[in-house]
Write a protein that holds these residues in place. Structure first.
Motif, PDB file in Angstrom:
ATOM      1  N   ALA A   1       0.952   9.581  -4.973  1.00 51.30           N
ATOM      2  CA  ALA A   1      -0.117  10.524  -4.647  1.00 51.30           C
ATOM      3  C   ALA A   1       0.345  11.540  -3.608  1.00 51.30           C
ATOM      4  CB  ALA A   1      -1.345   9.754  -4.147  1.00 51.30           C
ATOM      5  N   ILE A   2       1.130  11.093  -2.632  1.00 50.89           N
ATOM      6  CA  ILE A   2       1.630  12.015  -1.611  1.00 50.89           C
ATOM      7  C   ILE A   2       2.607  13.020  -2.226  1.00 50.89           C
ATOM      8  CG2 ILE A   2       3.001  12.160   0.499  1.00 50.89           C
ATOM      9  CD1 ILE A   2       1.820   9.485   1.336  1.00 50.89           C
TER      10      ILE A   2
ATOM     11  N   GLN B   1       0.815  -1.199   0.000  1.00 51.54           N
ATOM     12  CA  GLN B   1       0.000   0.000   0.000  1.00 51.54           C
ATOM     13  C   GLN B   1       0.857   1.260   0.000  1.00 51.54           C
ATOM     14  OE1 GLN B   1      -3.292  -0.057  -0.327  1.00 51.54           O
ATOM     15  NE2 GLN B   1      -3.160  -2.273  -0.478  1.00 51.54           N
ATOM     16  N   GLY B   2       2.046   1.218   0.602  1.00 45.62           N
ATOM     17  CA  GLY B   2       2.901   2.399   0.622  1.00 45.62           C
ATOM     18  C   GLY B   2       3.378   2.805  -0.756  1.00 45.62           C
TER      19      GLY B   2
ATOM     20  N   ILE C   1       1.712   2.436  -3.488  1.00 46.84           N
ATOM     21  CA  ILE C   1       0.606   3.056  -4.206  1.00 46.84           C
ATOM     22  C   ILE C   1       0.380   4.481  -3.707  1.00 46.84           C
ATOM     23  CG2 ILE C   1      -1.870   2.879  -4.679  1.00 46.84           C
ATOM     24  CD1 ILE C   1      -1.602  -0.123  -4.462  1.00 46.84           C
ATOM     25  N   GLN C   2       0.546   4.707  -2.414  1.00 47.03           N
ATOM     26  CA  GLN C   2       0.279   6.022  -1.850  1.00 47.03           C
ATOM     27  C   GLN C   2       1.415   7.005  -2.074  1.00 47.03           C
ATOM     28  OE1 GLN C   2      -0.487   5.188   2.244  1.00 47.03           O
ATOM     29  NE2 GLN C   2      -2.439   4.146   1.864  1.00 47.03           N
ATOM     30  N   CYS C   3       2.627   6.519  -2.309  1.00 44.73           N
ATOM     31  CA  CYS C   3       3.786   7.416  -2.431  1.00 44.73           C
ATOM     32  C   CYS C   3       3.645   8.413  -3.582  1.00 44.73           C
ATOM     33  CB  CYS C   3       5.051   6.582  -2.571  1.00 44.73           C
ATOM     34  SG  CYS C   3       6.573   7.571  -2.636  1.00 44.73           S
TER      35      CYS C   3
END
Length: 317
Positions: free
Chosen positions: A77-78, A70-71, A73-75
């Protein structure tokens, strides 16, 4: 039948895993609304079963349930959110409230008179009727069209035709963008000081034709990497030269409108590109983009050769 302990739950599930049942099935469901499932395909009946099997909630794969990956995928976007926030801060702190100085000879609008509209079709049509503007703008749109269709479809072509992964396609696009920055910042400035706009325009269209011929025969990503410098040179030179010629053809007060028209070419291609490019790619494959590029730019080169573009050193007043 043996009851198995699911990792992370700390207690056995009421349901039990049995090799004879379908994958993920259980004789009786637990209170959590989940049942025991095998991480690997269930062993054959009668085969030796190890003492521990991984169990996950029904309908969810193990890694997704545990939160693995999940990290990654979120990186992005962040990072995008932080970059957007930085751009907002810079726009509030660095851009002045007024970018134009006051002019003493500027005419104030008459009270009760018509106000200028942000999107004035009559003003746009009047600009397109100026001498040489329609021909230059048509050359810009026509020469950009084949390359625009290819670039809109490139994400699909890179994974379907070149068999690249998402990360590899991103590296290739970064290489394309880096060449664009170098070409626009260093190459075109040096060329414009030694050659006229007419020569640069013809050279860009001619390189487009050569790149289109090579694109019709390319079969691997290595071939495309060899074509990228010529493609970037033609694209950047054509856009810079045509924008300069169109701005010189209008008055100073109409510069902003003409810049908006020049910038509208790319959104137009992004709007029509997925439909037209998808039909061409599905029907004829990647070589069709090279054939279309050769055909259109050959016609453009013939038009430029028969009737050269006017040379203007100063803007129209």
């Amino acid at each position: 039948m043996t009851q198995h302990r699911c990792p992370g739950l700390g207690e056995p599930l009421p349901g039990t895993c049995t090799p004879g049942l379908p994958f993920g099935a259980s004789p009786d469901l637990g209170q959590r609304g989940s049942c025991c499932s095998w991480e690997d395909p269930p062993p054959a009946p009668g085969a030796h079963q190890p003492g521990f099997h991984s169990c996950y909630p029904q309908g969810l794969p193990g890694p997704a349930w545990r939160g693995e990956g999940q990290g990654w995928i979120q990186c992005p976007a962040i990072l995008a959110a932080l970059a957007t926030l930085l751009g907002a801060v810079l726009s509030f702190t660095c851009i002045p409230a007024s970018t134009k100085g006051a002019k003493t000879d500027a005419q104030a609008p008459l009270p009760g008179g018509p106000r200028a509209s942000v999107f004035d079709l009559k003003a746009i049509a009047s600009l397109l009727r100026l001498p040489d503007v329609p021909r230059i703008f048509l050359v810009k749109v026509a020469s950009n069209c084949p390359t625009g269709l290819f670039m809109v479809m490139f994400s699909i072509i890179s994974m379907d035709f070149f068999q690249l992964e998402a990360a590899q396609a991103g590296y290739l696009m970064s290489f394309f963008g880096l060449l664009q920055m170098v070409t626009q910042g260093l190459v075109i400035g040096q060329l414009s000081s030694h050659f006229s706009e007419e020569v640069l325009l013809r050279a860009s269209v001619l390189v487009f034709i050569v790149v289109g011929l090579a694109m019709a025969w390319m079969s691997s990503v290595f071939h495309f990497c060899l074509l990228v410098p010529g493609l970037v040179f033609s694209l950047c030179t054509l856009n810079v030269v045509t924008d300069s010629m169109l701005i010189k053809a209008v008055s100073t007060s109409d510069t902003g409108t003409m810049l908006g028209l020049c910038a509208s070419v790319q959104p137009l291609l992004r709007t029509l590109g997925p439909t037209v490019g998808g039909l061409l790619y599905r029907s004829f494959g990647v070589p069709v983009f090279g054939h279309v590029q050769v055909a259109i730019n050959t016609l453009v080169l013939l038009v430029l050769w028969r009737k050269p573009m006017p040379q203007r050193k100063d803007k129209v007043r």
